[in-house]
Design a protein around this motif. Structure first.
Motif, PDB file in Angstrom:
ATOM      1  N   GLY A   1       0.737  -1.195   0.036  1.00  0.00           N
ATOM      2  CA  GLY A   1      -0.264   0.074  -0.102  1.00  0.00           C
ATOM      3  C   GLY A   1       0.833   1.206   0.080  1.00  0.00           C
ATOM      4  O   GLY A   1       0.146   2.344  -0.178  1.00  0.00           O
ATOM      5  N   ALA A   2       2.117   1.181   0.227  1.00  0.00           N
ATOM      6  CA  ALA A   2       2.895   2.418   0.338  1.00  0.00           C
ATOM      7  C   ALA A   2       2.953   3.038  -1.179  1.00  0.00           C
ATOM      8  O   ALA A   2       3.025   4.188  -1.526  1.00  0.00           O
ATOM      9  CB  ALA A   2       4.526   1.919   0.694  1.00  0.00           C
ATOM     10  N   ASN A   3       2.716   2.141  -2.246  1.00  0.00           N
ATOM     11  CA  ASN A   3       2.654   2.800  -3.598  1.00  0.00           C
ATOM     12  C   ASN A   3       1.142   2.744  -3.741  1.00  0.00           C
ATOM     13  O   ASN A   3       0.388   1.762  -4.057  1.00  0.00           O
ATOM     14  CB  ASN A   3       3.372   1.546  -4.476  1.00  0.00           C
ATOM     15  CG  ASN A   3       3.356   2.329  -6.066  1.00  0.00           C
ATOM     16  OD1 ASN A   3       2.517   3.347  -6.355  1.00  0.00           O
ATOM     17  ND2 ASN A   3       3.895   1.498  -6.920  1.00  0.00           N
ATOM     18  N   PRO A   4       0.637   4.057  -4.155  1.00  0.00           N
ATOM     19  CA  PRO A   4      -0.649   4.223  -4.356  1.00  0.00           C
ATOM     20  C   PRO A   4      -1.283   3.329  -5.640  1.00  0.00           C
ATOM     21  O   PRO A   4      -2.500   3.450  -5.762  1.00  0.00           O
ATOM     22  CB  PRO A   4      -0.769   5.849  -4.436  1.00  0.00           C
ATOM     23  CG  PRO A   4       0.296   6.378  -3.770  1.00  0.00           C
ATOM     24  CD  PRO A   4       1.475   5.438  -3.940  1.00  0.00           C
ATOM     25  N   GLU A   5      -0.147   3.036  -6.412  1.00  0.00           N
ATOM     26  CA  GLU A   5      -0.314   2.563  -7.639  1.00  0.00           C
ATOM     27  C   GLU A   5      -1.099   1.245  -7.702  1.00  0.00           C
ATOM     28  O   GLU A   5      -1.623   0.576  -8.661  1.00  0.00           O
ATOM     29  CB  GLU A   5       0.551   2.322  -8.885  1.00  0.00           C
ATOM     30  CG  GLU A   5       0.903   4.050  -9.219  1.00  0.00           C
ATOM     31  CD  GLU A   5       2.024   3.853 -10.355  1.00  0.00           C
ATOM     32  OE1 GLU A   5       2.198   2.778 -10.800  1.00  0.00           O
ATOM     33  OE2 GLU A   5       2.454   4.984 -10.706  1.00  0.00           O
ATOM     34  N   ASN A   6      -0.743   0.471  -6.391  1.00  0.00           N
ATOM     35  CA  ASN A   6      -1.343  -0.906  -6.121  1.00  0.00           C
ATOM     36  C   ASN A   6      -2.551  -0.820  -5.593  1.00  0.00           C
ATOM     37  O   ASN A   6      -2.927  -0.202  -4.710  1.00  0.00           O
ATOM     38  CB  ASN A   6      -0.462  -1.380  -5.235  1.00  0.00           C
ATOM     39  CG  ASN A   6       0.915  -1.860  -5.602  1.00  0.00           C
ATOM     40  OD1 ASN A   6       1.287  -2.041  -6.821  1.00  0.00           O
ATOM     41  ND2 ASN A   6       2.073  -1.845  -4.967  1.00  0.00           N
ATOM     42  N   ASP A   7      -3.682  -1.430  -6.204  1.00  0.00           N
ATOM     43  CA  ASP A   7      -5.009  -1.529  -6.022  1.00  0.00           C
ATOM     44  C   ASP A   7      -4.986  -2.684  -5.016  1.00  0.00           C
ATOM     45  O   ASP A   7      -5.219  -3.753  -5.602  1.00  0.00           O
ATOM     46  CB  ASP A   7      -5.927  -1.662  -7.159  1.00  0.00           C
ATOM     47  CG  ASP A   7      -7.332  -1.643  -7.022  1.00  0.00           C
ATOM     48  OD1 ASP A   7      -7.757  -1.745  -5.645  1.00  0.00           O
ATOM     49  OD2 ASP A   7      -8.198  -1.339  -7.944  1.00  0.00           O
ATOM     50  N   LEU A   8      -5.033  -2.525  -3.779  1.00  0.00           N
ATOM     51  CA  LEU A   8      -5.077  -3.639  -2.836  1.00  0.00           C
ATOM     52  C   LEU A   8      -6.321  -4.649  -2.826  1.00  0.00           C
ATOM     53  O   LEU A   8      -6.422  -5.753  -2.580  1.00  0.00           O
ATOM     54  CB  LEU A   8      -4.690  -3.026  -1.495  1.00  0.00           C
ATOM     55  CG  LEU A   8      -3.273  -2.376  -1.364  1.00  0.00           C
ATOM     56  CD1 LEU A   8      -2.934  -2.234   0.050  1.00  0.00           C
ATOM     57  CD2 LEU A   8      -2.196  -3.087  -2.033  1.00  0.00           C
ATOM     58  N   VAL A   9      -7.616  -3.916  -2.952  1.00  0.00           N
ATOM     59  CA  VAL A   9      -8.935  -4.628  -3.080  1.00  0.00           C
ATOM     60  C   VAL A   9      -8.801  -5.457  -4.156  1.00  0.00           C
ATOM     61  O   VAL A   9      -9.299  -6.628  -4.107  1.00  0.00           O
ATOM     62  CB  VAL A   9     -10.029  -3.556  -2.987  1.00  0.00           C
ATOM     63  CG1 VAL A   9     -11.286  -4.417  -3.148  1.00  0.00           C
ATOM     64  CG2 VAL A   9     -10.012  -2.597  -1.681  1.00  0.00           C
ATOM     65  N   LYS A  10      -8.500  -4.768  -5.325  1.00  0.00           N
ATOM     66  CA  LYS A  10      -8.275  -6.012  -6.522  1.00  0.00           C
ATOM     67  C   LYS A  10      -7.227  -6.964  -6.342  1.00  0.00           C
ATOM     68  O   LYS A  10      -7.771  -8.163  -6.698  1.00  0.00           O
ATOM     69  CB  LYS A  10      -7.882  -4.841  -7.728  1.00  0.00           C
ATOM     70  CG  LYS A  10      -7.982  -5.653  -9.080  1.00  0.00           C
ATOM     71  CD  LYS A  10      -6.954  -4.749 -10.016  1.00  0.00           C
ATOM     72  CE  LYS A  10      -6.726  -5.533 -11.148  1.00  0.00           C
ATOM     73  NZ  LYS A  10      -6.195  -4.825 -12.236  1.00  0.00           N
ATOM     74  N   MET A  11      -6.210  -6.778  -5.929  1.00  0.00           N
ATOM     75  CA  MET A  11      -5.297  -7.680  -5.654  1.00  0.00           C
ATOM     76  C   MET A  11      -5.826  -8.658  -4.593  1.00  0.00           C
ATOM     77  O   MET A  11      -5.505  -9.853  -4.800  1.00  0.00           O
ATOM     78  CB  MET A  11      -4.007  -6.954  -5.122  1.00  0.00           C
ATOM     79  CG  MET A  11      -3.403  -5.896  -6.312  1.00  0.00           C
ATOM     80  SD  MET A  11      -2.132  -5.051  -5.718  1.00  0.00           S
ATOM     81  CE  MET A  11      -0.772  -6.299  -5.475  1.00  0.00           C
TER      82      MET A  11
ATOM     83  N   GLY B   1      -6.762   6.214   7.337  1.00  0.00           N
ATOM     84  CA  GLY B   1      -5.687   6.297   6.650  1.00  0.00           C
ATOM     85  C   GLY B   1      -6.171   6.246   4.890  1.00  0.00           C
ATOM     86  O   GLY B   1      -7.204   6.741   4.618  1.00  0.00           O
ATOM     87  N   SER B   2      -5.084   5.923   4.262  1.00  0.00           N
ATOM     88  CA  SER B   2      -5.318   6.072   2.913  1.00  0.00           C
ATOM     89  C   SER B   2      -5.711   4.663   2.238  1.00  0.00           C
ATOM     90  O   SER B   2      -6.135   4.476   0.994  1.00  0.00           O
ATOM     91  CB  SER B   2      -4.287   6.209   2.095  1.00  0.00           C
ATOM     92  OG  SER B   2      -3.684   7.537   2.523  1.00  0.00           O
ATOM     93  N   LEU B   3      -5.765   3.541   2.989  1.00  0.00           N
ATOM     94  CA  LEU B   3      -6.235   2.237   2.567  1.00  0.00           C
ATOM     95  C   LEU B   3      -7.464   1.629   2.959  1.00  0.00           C
ATOM     96  O   LEU B   3      -8.035   2.165   4.011  1.00  0.00           O
ATOM     97  CB  LEU B   3      -5.335   1.042   3.084  1.00  0.00           C
ATOM     98  CG  LEU B   3      -3.533   1.582   2.666  1.00  0.00           C
ATOM     99  CD1 LEU B   3      -2.772   0.224   3.604  1.00  0.00           C
ATOM    100  CD2 LEU B   3      -3.207   1.877   1.525  1.00  0.00           C
ATOM    101  N   ASP B   4      -8.364   0.950   1.853  1.00  0.00           N
ATOM    102  CA  ASP B   4      -9.467   0.634   2.129  1.00  0.00           C
ATOM    103  C   ASP B   4      -9.370  -0.760   2.797  1.00  0.00           C
ATOM    104  O   ASP B   4      -9.565  -1.802   2.383  1.00  0.00           O
ATOM    105  CB  ASP B   4     -10.556   0.558   0.815  1.00  0.00           C
ATOM    106  CG  ASP B   4     -11.745   0.050   1.109  1.00  0.00           C
ATOM    107  OD1 ASP B   4     -12.231  -0.144   2.130  1.00  0.00           O
ATOM    108  OD2 ASP B   4     -12.354  -0.225  -0.014  1.00  0.00           O
TER     109      ASP B   4
END
Length: 298
Positions: free
Chosen positions: A241-251, A285-288
């Motif tokens: 998640g430190a890289n905003p380009e990584n879509d964590l929900v999708k991943m 924070g910035s992560l869902d």
């Protein structure tokens, strides 16, 4: 899903007595800490951890980590013997009931932060990363160290190690990782263990060292190196998640069947390659985090 708690052994100020009191806590995550990378853990040391956990009604099913020796990452002449030792550790852990091993393939430096006690608005403190601060420090000459540096190396040893890595780019590191996996994953399968690689933290190169477990594209490549259910991921949201380009929900949805272990952490982005850790709720924070956990559960 099970909730577990990291335990660093008998010297850990967070004792097993305290961990046992946490509601819904099923077990501990631990390791043998007095054997150098590349060595074999004694059955007695493994059993000691298991017995200590069970005395407090806790399981010992996850190891973090069995460290991968630098010679394996570098692909030196010592690598085959060290891989053999790694496989023996997996056999012994499997016999002791361990089901998951978290590890990483980060050259030289493990996780890196610029601050251990960042002061948050609510009075709490947390880890923080500022790329400018990190890059301003030369690991060969600085008398200071950053959180996450391996201080077991002398300056001379570190200089020699970094010099060796000058000949190892990303493709060479990928090749050495594949060699490691091709030897280790069959043993993990036989031992009933799921291997779970930890993403590089942070997920970008530092000090000229390659880092490859960083993004969706690279995770796709990693999982194909040895396409086995035993070859999986530690889904660390604070790292990826430190890289905003990584879509964590999708991943999380995409890799759910290959995610064997998760570090559920929330961070707040405060600038380019700049963040600090915050409370778990999505609103902090910035992560869902809600979306990530829901994807994993579903």
């Amino acid at each position: 899903m099970k909730m577990t708690f990291r335990w660093y052994g008998e010297s850990d100020p967070v004792t097993l007595e305290k961990i046992e009191q946490i509601p819904t806590m099923s077990g501990i995550v631990s390791a043998v800490y007095d054997v150098a990378p590349g060595g074999v853990w004694s059955n007695e040391s493994i059993q000691k951890i298991k017995s200590a956990a069970e005395a407090h009604r806790l399981e010992f099913e996850v190891v973090e980590s069995v460290p991968v020796a630098e010679d394996i990452k570098l692909g030196t002449a010592k690598a085959p013997a060290m891989i053999d030792a790694y496989c023996e550790n997996l056999r012994r852990l499997g016999k002791a009931g361990v089901k998951c091993v978290c590890y990483n393939f980060m050259p030289v430096f493990d996780w890196l932060r610029s601050e251990l006690e960042h002061q948050n608005e609510d009075g709490s403190n947390s880890l923080a990363y500022d790329d400018e601060t990190v890059r301003s420090m030369n690991p060969l000459t600085s008398e200071l160290s950053l959180p996450g540096w391996d201080e077991s190396y002398s300056k001379e040893q570190l200089r020699g190690l970094l010099a060796q890595y000058e000949q190892v780019g990303e493709e060479k590191l990928w090749g050495n990782l594949q060699t490691f996996l091709e030897a280790v994953i069959p043993v993990a399968e036989e031992s009933g263990i799921k291997m779970a690689i930890h993403p590089d933290d942070p997920p970008w190169g530092l000090f000229g060292l390659p880092r490859i477990i960083t993004s969706e594209k690279n995770l796709d490549r990693f999982l194909k190196l040895v396409d086995s259910p035993a070859n999986g991921l530690t889904f660390c949201t604070g790292s990826l998640g430190a890289n905003p380009e990584n879509d964590l929900v999708k991943m999380a949805k995409k890799y759910a069947q290959r995610i064997h272990f998760a570090h559920l952490r929330n961070i707040l982005w405060t600038g380019e390659k700049q963040f600090h850790e915050v409370g778990h709720p999505t609103s902090c924070g910035s992560l869902d985090l809600y979306g990530i956990v829901r994807a994993l559960v579903e």
